[in-house]
Design a protein around this motif. Structure first.
Motif, PDB file in Angstrom:
ATOM      1  N   PRO A 155     -58.539  12.031  -5.405  1.00 27.54           N
ATOM      2  CA  PRO A 155     -57.445  11.596  -4.420  1.00 27.54           C
ATOM      3  C   PRO A 155     -56.627  10.382  -5.159  1.00 27.54           C
ATOM      4  N   ILE A 156     -55.361  10.598  -5.662  1.00 28.07           N
ATOM      5  CA  ILE A 156     -54.640   9.458  -6.088  1.00 28.07           C
ATOM      6  C   ILE A 156     -53.383   9.054  -5.154  1.00 28.07           C
ATOM      7  N   VAL A 157     -53.239   7.949  -4.968  1.00 29.28           N
ATOM      8  CA  VAL A 157     -52.119   7.273  -3.925  1.00 29.28           C
ATOM      9  C   VAL A 157     -51.292   6.205  -4.764  1.00 29.28           C
ATOM     10  N   LEU A 158     -50.025   6.186  -4.966  1.00 26.55           N
ATOM     11  CA  LEU A 158     -49.414   5.182  -5.261  1.00 26.55           C
ATOM     12  C   LEU A 158     -48.622   4.346  -4.259  1.00 26.55           C
ATOM     13  N   PHE A 159     -48.841   3.006  -4.349  1.00 32.28           N
ATOM     14  CA  PHE A 159     -48.077   2.062  -3.233  1.00 32.28           C
ATOM     15  C   PHE A 159     -47.145   1.231  -3.938  1.00 32.28           C
ATOM     16  N   ASP A 160     -46.090   1.082  -3.580  1.00 30.71           N
ATOM     17  CA  ASP A 160     -45.087   0.047  -3.806  1.00 30.71           C
ATOM     18  C   ASP A 160     -45.241  -1.283  -3.765  1.00 30.71           C
ATOM     19  N   GLU A 161     -44.534  -2.401  -4.144  1.00 30.76           N
ATOM     20  CA  GLU A 161     -44.705  -3.649  -3.968  1.00 30.76           C
ATOM     21  C   GLU A 161     -44.732  -4.019  -2.637  1.00 30.76           C
ATOM     22  N   GLU A 162     -44.459  -3.141  -1.483  1.00 29.86           N
ATOM     23  CA  GLU A 162     -44.399  -3.665  -0.097  1.00 29.86           C
ATOM     24  C   GLU A 162     -45.795  -3.096   0.266  1.00 29.86           C
ATOM     25  N   GLY A 163     -46.476  -2.329  -0.562  1.00 28.21           N
ATOM     26  CA  GLY A 163     -47.636  -1.732   0.114  1.00 28.21           C
ATOM     27  C   GLY A 163     -47.642  -0.570   0.875  1.00 28.21           C
ATOM     28  N   ARG A 164     -46.425   0.122   0.536  1.00 24.65           N
ATOM     29  CA  ARG A 164     -46.169   1.360   1.095  1.00 24.65           C
ATOM     30  C   ARG A 164     -46.439   2.434   0.278  1.00 24.65           C
ATOM     31  N   ALA A 165     -47.095   3.765   0.647  1.00 25.46           N
ATOM     32  CA  ALA A 165     -47.395   4.922  -0.221  1.00 25.46           C
ATOM     33  C   ALA A 165     -46.227   5.602  -0.775  1.00 25.46           C
ATOM     34  N   VAL A 166     -45.899   5.682  -1.820  1.00 25.95           N
ATOM     35  CA  VAL A 166     -44.623   6.497  -2.482  1.00 25.95           C
ATOM     36  C   VAL A 166     -45.104   7.649  -2.916  1.00 25.95           C
ATOM     37  N   TYR A 167     -46.358   8.067  -3.143  1.00 25.38           N
ATOM     38  CA  TYR A 167     -46.776   9.106  -3.892  1.00 25.38           C
ATOM     39  C   TYR A 167     -48.178   9.651  -3.518  1.00 25.38           C
ATOM     40  N   SER A 168     -48.405  10.572  -3.337  1.00 30.09           N
ATOM     41  CA  SER A 168     -49.825  11.183  -2.910  1.00 30.09           C
ATOM     42  C   SER A 168     -50.105  12.515  -3.786  1.00 30.09           C
ATOM     43  N   ASN A 169     -51.072  12.829  -4.325  1.00 27.39           N
ATOM     44  CA  ASN A 169     -51.540  14.131  -4.884  1.00 27.39           C
ATOM     45  C   ASN A 169     -52.267  15.104  -3.901  1.00 27.39           C
ATOM     46  N   GLU A 170     -52.299  16.288  -4.295  1.00 26.23           N
ATOM     47  CA  GLU A 170     -52.846  17.113  -3.538  1.00 26.23           C
ATOM     48  C   GLU A 170     -54.196  16.872  -2.887  1.00 26.23           C
ATOM     49  N   ALA A 171     -55.150  16.262  -3.839  1.00 25.64           N
ATOM     50  CA  ALA A 171     -56.399  15.838  -3.589  1.00 25.64           C
ATOM     51  C   ALA A 171     -56.491  14.726  -2.400  1.00 25.64           C
ATOM     52  N   ALA A 172     -55.303  13.693  -2.497  1.00 25.95           N
ATOM     53  CA  ALA A 172     -55.238  12.874  -1.582  1.00 25.95           C
ATOM     54  C   ALA A 172     -54.812  13.487  -0.067  1.00 25.95           C
ATOM     55  N   PHE A 175     -58.055  14.786   1.193  1.00 26.63           N
ATOM     56  CA  PHE A 175     -59.064  13.772   1.457  1.00 26.63           C
ATOM     57  C   PHE A 175     -58.858  13.129   2.810  1.00 26.63           C
ATOM     58  N   PHE A 176     -57.541  12.600   3.288  1.00 26.83           N
ATOM     59  CA  PHE A 176     -57.029  11.900   4.275  1.00 26.83           C
ATOM     60  C   PHE A 176     -56.953  13.007   5.489  1.00 26.83           C
ATOM     61  N   ASP A 177     -57.094  14.360   5.394  1.00 27.36           N
ATOM     62  CA  ASP A 177     -56.998  15.191   6.327  1.00 27.36           C
ATOM     63  C   ASP A 177     -55.392  15.276   7.101  1.00 27.36           C
ATOM     64  N   ALA A 178     -54.616  15.282   6.088  1.00 30.78           N
ATOM     65  CA  ALA A 178     -53.348  15.253   6.451  1.00 30.78           C
ATOM     66  C   ALA A 178     -52.595  16.569   6.300  1.00 30.78           C
ATOM     67  N   ASP A 179     -51.594  16.742   7.014  1.00 32.73           N
ATOM     68  CA  ASP A 179     -51.051  18.280   7.055  1.00 32.73           C
ATOM     69  C   ASP A 179     -49.883  18.342   5.884  1.00 32.73           C
ATOM     70  N   SER A 180     -49.574  16.999   5.131  1.00 37.61           N
ATOM     71  CA  SER A 180     -48.434  17.257   4.304  1.00 37.61           C
ATOM     72  C   SER A 180     -48.374  15.680   3.601  1.00 37.61           C
ATOM     73  N   HIS A 181     -47.849  15.720   2.260  1.00 32.64           N
ATOM     74  CA  HIS A 181     -47.541  14.627   1.549  1.00 32.64           C
ATOM     75  C   HIS A 181     -46.983  13.607   2.575  1.00 32.64           C
ATOM     76  N   ALA A 182     -45.742  14.111   3.358  1.00 34.26           N
ATOM     77  CA  ALA A 182     -45.136  13.182   4.151  1.00 34.26           C
ATOM     78  C   ALA A 182     -45.807  12.336   5.092  1.00 34.26           C
ATOM     79  N   GLU A 183     -47.144  12.973   5.598  1.00 36.21           N
ATOM     80  CA  GLU A 183     -47.713  12.402   6.715  1.00 36.21           C
ATOM     81  C   GLU A 183     -48.453  11.094   5.891  1.00 36.21           C
ATOM     82  N   VAL A 184     -48.796  11.447   4.699  1.00 35.28           N
ATOM     83  CA  VAL A 184     -49.558  10.102   3.930  1.00 35.28           C
ATOM     84  C   VAL A 184     -48.237   9.195   3.393  1.00 35.28           C
ATOM     85  N   GLU A 185     -47.232   9.493   2.805  1.00 37.33           N
ATOM     86  CA  GLU A 185     -46.325   8.537   2.188  1.00 37.33           C
ATOM     87  C   GLU A 185     -45.444   7.926   3.374  1.00 37.33           C
ATOM     88  N   GLY A 186     -45.060   6.595   2.967  1.00 37.07           N
ATOM     89  CA  GLY A 186     -44.593   5.791   3.679  1.00 37.07           C
ATOM     90  C   GLY A 186     -45.541   4.859   4.771  1.00 37.07           C
TER      91      GLY A 186
END
Length: 253
Positions: A155-172, A175-186
């Motif tokens: 799992p790899i997640v990128l966070f911007d300077e505000e600490g918000r997720a701006v990118y997540s890969n499929e493994a992430a 791992f987070f039991d999310a339904d989509s990237h949109a559920e992780v990002e932000g």
């Protein structure tokens, strides 16, 4: 001459005065050995050259018989939206400049007497081509990054300077039991952590973004979307994403 390295720049100069195109060719090629100038005396001839030559920049007069420089610019932009186009004209007006800007001209330069104008034109060509090449190189780097990270098994997640997720890969996402990237990002990075681990993570995040240095691995209790707690080791390092600084978080179980 500009200080950055730039080689093999092919320029098409279009002007209905053949003596002038010959003069400009000689001056520009002597001004900068990286420039190779081909010429045309009409827009139709220029369009024919454009079909067979791999050009880096176009320099065109405005006032020519038949199609003028703005007509040419519009035709070029239809097929080559990012190709540098410099309108180098003896007929200047606010209206022409405004129309050229609206049509997507890269630079607008009015002809003058003397040789200083050719130094300016040379620099405008170099700067325009450098900008396009740098953007293309950046896009290739971004593409390679995505090709590598999108399919990474961890799992790899990128966070911007505000600490918000701006990118997540499929493994992430998995791992987070999310339904989509949109559920992780932000989401903020602290939302993925057990409440007792959040203060430490804030300090580490601030240090990473301030010092621009990787942080030692640390074990966190990570909270998934459905509330499950997973213990995992997290490695964080600074990076660049879409031209902006980010914190790259990689999760190991």
């Amino acid at each position: 001459m500009s200080s950055f390295a730039l080689e093999d720049v092919k320029v098409l100069h279009v002007d209905d005065e053949p003596d002038f195109t010959d003069l400009v060719k000689d001056i520009l090629e002597s001004e900068d050995s990286a420039l190779s100038i081909c010429t045309a005396t009409s827009v139709d001839d220029a369009l024919s050259i454009l079909q067979v030559e791999d050009l880096d920049c176009i320099v065109s007069d405005y006032d020519m018989p038949g199609k003028n420089g703005l007509d040419f610019l519009e035709l070029v932009r239809d097929e080559y939206p990012s190709l540098p186009f410099i309108l180098f004209t003896g007929r200047g007006s606010e209206q022409i400049a405004s129309e050229a800007i609206s049509a997507g001209v890269t630079e607008y330069l009015q002809k003058e007497t003397g040789t200083d104008q050719y130094k300016i034109l040379t620099n405008r060509i170099r700067n325009s081509v450098q900008s396009v090449r740098a953007e293309a190189a950046f896009e290739r780097t971004e593409e390679r990054y995505h090709n590598l990270v999108d399919t990474a098994p961890i799992p790899i997640v990128l966070f911007d300077e505000e600490g918000r997720a701006v990118y997540s890969n499929e493994a992430a996402v998995e791992f987070f039991d999310a339904d989509s990237h949109a559920e992780v990002e932000g989401k903020s990075f602290v939302e993925f952590l057990h409440p007792e681990d959040r203060d430490v993570s804030r300090e580490r995040f601030e240090q990473l973004m301030t010092e621009d240095q990787p942080m030692p691995e640390i074990e966190y209790r990570i909270q998934t979307m459905n509330g499950e707690i997973k213990t995992a080791t997290v490695a964080t390092a600074p990076g660049i994403y879409h031209g902006e600084p980010v914190a790259q978080a990689m999760v190991y179980q």
